[in-house]
Design a protein around this motif. Structure first.
Motif, PDB file in Angstrom:
ATOM      1  N   UNK A   1      -5.120  -2.508  -7.345  1.00 17.07           N
ATOM      2  CA  UNK A   1      -5.349  -1.131  -6.884  1.00 17.07           C
ATOM      3  C   UNK A   1      -6.119  -0.471  -8.019  1.00 17.07           C
ATOM      4  N   UNK A   2      -7.212   0.232  -7.681  1.00 11.68           N
ATOM      5  CA  UNK A   2      -8.001   0.824  -8.756  1.00 11.68           C
ATOM      6  C   UNK A   2      -8.162   2.324  -8.606  1.00 11.68           C
ATOM      7  N   UNK A   3      -7.825   3.044  -9.670  1.00 11.92           N
ATOM      8  CA  UNK A   3      -8.057   4.492  -9.767  1.00 11.92           C
ATOM      9  C   UNK A   3      -7.602   5.244  -8.520  1.00 11.92           C
ATOM     10  N   UNK A   4      -6.404   5.002  -8.096  1.00  9.48           N
ATOM     11  CA  UNK A   4      -5.897   5.685  -6.900  1.00  9.48           C
ATOM     12  C   UNK A   4      -5.030   6.876  -7.316  1.00  9.48           C
ATOM     13  N   UNK A   5      -5.173   8.024  -6.619  1.00 11.08           N
ATOM     14  CA  UNK A   5      -4.365   9.196  -6.954  1.00 11.08           C
ATOM     15  C   UNK A   5      -2.882   8.988  -6.649  1.00 11.08           C
ATOM     16  N   UNK A   6      -2.023   9.568  -7.494  1.00 11.09           N
ATOM     17  CA  UNK A   6      -0.579   9.462  -7.289  1.00 11.09           C
ATOM     18  C   UNK A   6      -0.084  10.666  -6.499  1.00 11.09           C
ATOM     19  N   UNK A   7       0.702  10.395  -5.465  1.00 10.89           N
ATOM     20  CA  UNK A   7       1.314  11.483  -4.694  1.00 10.89           C
ATOM     21  C   UNK A   7       2.827  11.349  -4.765  1.00 10.89           C
ATOM     22  N   UNK A   8       3.489  12.443  -5.138  1.00  7.19           N
ATOM     23  CA  UNK A   8       4.950  12.415  -5.264  1.00  7.19           C
ATOM     24  C   UNK A   8       5.579  12.665  -3.898  1.00  7.19           C
ATOM     25  N   UNK A   9       6.452  11.747  -3.463  1.00  5.91           N
ATOM     26  CA  UNK A   9       7.034  11.845  -2.116  1.00  5.91           C
ATOM     27  C   UNK A   9       8.546  12.076  -2.149  1.00  5.91           C
ATOM     28  N   UNK A  10       9.072  12.453  -3.323  1.00  3.57           N
ATOM     29  CA  UNK A  10      10.512  12.737  -3.405  1.00  3.57           C
ATOM     30  C   UNK A  10      11.350  11.489  -3.208  1.00  3.57           C
ATOM     31  N   UNK A  11      12.424  11.608  -2.437  1.00  2.60           N
ATOM     32  CA  UNK A  11      13.312  10.456  -2.187  1.00  2.60           C
ATOM     33  C   UNK A  11      12.784   9.578  -1.055  1.00  2.60           C
ATOM     34  N   UNK A  12      11.806  10.080  -0.316  1.00  3.20           N
ATOM     35  CA  UNK A  12      11.245   9.326   0.829  1.00  3.20           C
ATOM     36  C   UNK A  12      12.348   8.782   1.734  1.00  3.20           C
ATOM     37  N   UNK A  13      13.394   9.580   1.920  1.00 12.80           N
ATOM     38  CA  UNK A  13      14.562   9.100   2.655  1.00 12.80           C
ATOM     39  C   UNK A  13      14.326   9.028   4.156  1.00 12.80           C
ATOM     40  N   UNK A  14      13.433   9.839   4.662  1.00 13.81           N
ATOM     41  CA  UNK A  14      13.113   9.781   6.093  1.00 13.81           C
ATOM     42  C   UNK A  14      11.617   9.498   6.225  1.00 13.81           C
ATOM     43  N   UNK A  15      11.119   9.521   7.457  1.00 12.12           N
ATOM     44  CA  UNK A  15       9.701   9.207   7.671  1.00 12.12           C
ATOM     45  C   UNK A  15       8.817  10.056   6.761  1.00 12.12           C
TER      46      UNK A  15
END
Ligand SMILES: [Zn+2]
Length: 500
Positions: free
Chosen positions: A121-135
């Motif tokens: 994976x190259x130079x991809x932005x990071x997105x914070x999704x929390x606990x991602x507990x549901x969809x």
């Protein structure tokens, strides 16, 4: 028959029971176990000479009994090929940038792993999704990005409830998933677990997905100086009810590769033809594989012969087949499968379920036999999978007609996920294991503690061949009952487990 004989012996012998002469059936069972669990078969390890000897022996027996080849694969006859693959991580590289500035991290502070052979994976932005507990995060937000997820689960939820969060994020289009560990699991735990990931059936979706894991300290180092300057901040954001995913102003590059090992092995499949195959089929199964050489020198005996586990089951289904083939013709076909890779994670059963000789919903019932010969005849009969299938009323009837008793408790269900019928049940085939071994939980637990998966599981005087013969009689009566369209008309449509 065994019951009547035991009663006869009781009447004749007043004080001390004298050893009675073994029946021809017991002698046959003993001969099978002594052959299959001999050092010559070297622990019946998939992909070795031990496999060749095992399958040659069983196929010969089954052919002589009058079974037909059952794979239904042109050119394969009796042997359904199963390929197993193991991927072990070898290379793990990660780098993170804030704008054009590379963030320095100590070596080994990030563990990157791929399910494929090599992934980037190259130079991809990071997105914070929390606990991602549901969809949670939408496809549009995840596409082309790396999802950063907290390993902890939200208050009031269990790990089981949140399920495979990384898998869901990857399925929803994330390029990779970074899991920020909490203090519960360290990087070392993740690394050692992945190194022992074990075999899977080749052709299962192996993918080429990337996952990365970072410690809380590494997460803080990555976030320092940003608008979301600490892990504590991310955690408190994720805990708010209005949380929605946001970009972290970071990009990541990952590289991971794995080393692959493949084993070519086989399920052995035979069948006894019924008069009315359109009425479906009954399945008998027992795994043939074991661990090969499992001890290490200086131990003198390094071979795990697997006499109880599961030469005994092979002996039982083979002798049950012999009796059934000589009896009255049955309505349904009866398939016999000796599965491979059980000890590696029920893999032969998985391969069978994915590539069955007939559509799986044609099987009205499946009976697995694993680890018998532990108890004397006449004791209570346990059901592994008790209360989980529509088979139970007829099983109870069979047991009653044999003048036997079912074990009252469902304690044997503790073994459900550890044996092949679990896989069939997951594929909606009513599948159980019915055996006297699982009617005596003390005995099976003692076996687990002192002999199971050790070189001491070998053909010796502790094996109770009369008890094993008792299980043969039981399997015969079960198969006869479920192959009889009058006694068992078929799978009640409403009672199929697991169907939405
Ligand atoms: Zn085992």
């Amino acid at each position: 028959m065994t019951g009547a004989m035991a009663l006869g012996a009781l009447l004749l012998v007043s004080a001390k029971p004298s050893p009675r002469k073994p029946t021809p059936l017991e002698l046959s069972l003993k001969a099978h176990v002594e052959t299959l669990a001999s050092d010559d078969f070297d622990g019946r390890e998939p992909g070795t000479e031990g496999e060749t000897k095992t399958l040659r022996y069983l196929a010969r027996q089954w052919f002589d009994i009058g079974m037909e080849a059952g794979t239904n694969i042109p050119g394969s006859g009796w042997f359904a090929p199963v390929e197993l693959v193991e991927r072990e991580p070898v290379l793990s590289r990660a780098s993170f940038m804030r704008g054009r500035k590379r963030i320095n991290l100590p070596p080994d502070s990030v563990f990157v792993v791929t399910s494929g052979l090599r992934s980037l994976v190259q130079d991809a932005p990071l997105i914070f999704v929390g606990h991602a507990a549901s969809a949670g995060a939408a496809r549009a937000e995840l596409a082309g990005r790396v999802a950063v997820m907290l390993d902890s689960v939200p208050d009031g939820m269990t790990r089981e409830q949140v399920g495979d969060r990384a898998g869901r994020l990857l399925d929803a289009g994330a390029l990779a998933v970074v899991t920020v560990l909490d203090d519960e699991r360290g990087i070392e735990d993740i690394v050692s677990r992945r190194k022992r990931a074990g075999y899977a059936v080749a052709g299962d979706r192996l993918g080429s997905e990337i996952e990365a894991f970072v410690s809380p300290a590494t997460a803080d180092a990555l976030l320092a100086g940003s608008a979301h300057s600490s892990l504590a901040r991310l955690r408190s954001d994720a805990a708010t009810p209005q949380f929605s995913p946001y970009l972290l102003g970071l990009t990541a590059s990952f590289e991971a590769s794995s080393r692959e090992t493949r084993i070519k092995t086989h399920n052995l499949i035979g069948k006894l033809e019924g008069r009315n195959p359109a009425a479906g089929a009954v399945l008998m199964m027992a795994h043939w594989d074991h661990f090969g050489e499992c001890g290490s020198p200086p131990a003198e005996d390094v071979i795990c012969n697997g006499a109880i586990d599961n030469a005994s089951g092979l002996a039982v289904i083979t002798e049950a087949a012999r009796i059934l083939s000589r009896g009255k013709p049955m309505d349904r076909d009866v398939y016999f499968v000796a599965t491979t890779g059980e000890e590696l994670g029920l893999l032969g059963a998985i391969a069978f379920a994915e590539n069955p000789p007939i559509p799986l919903d044609r099987f009205v019932a499946a009976f697995n036999v694993d680890s018998t010969g532990l108890v004397p005849p006449g004791g209570p009969i346990g059901i592994v999978g008790k209360g989980q299938t529509p088979l139970e009323p007829l099983i109870a009837d069979v047991v009653r007609r044999m003048k036997r008793k079912l074990a009252a408790s469902d304690a044997a269900n503790a073994y459900m996920k550890r044996q092949d019928s679990f896989i069939l049940q997951k594929h909606d085939v009513p599948a159980v294991m019915v055996s006297n071994s699982y009617g005596d939980m003390d005995r099976i637990e003692r076996f687990m503690e002192d002999t199971y998966h050790r070189p001491s599981d070998q053909a010796n005087a502790t094996i109770d061949y009369a008890g094993m013969a008792d299980d043969v009689a039981l399997q015969v009566e079960l198969v006869r009952a479920f192959a009889d369209t009058r006694r068992y008309p078929g799978r009640p449509a409403a009672a199929q487990p697991g169907r939405p």
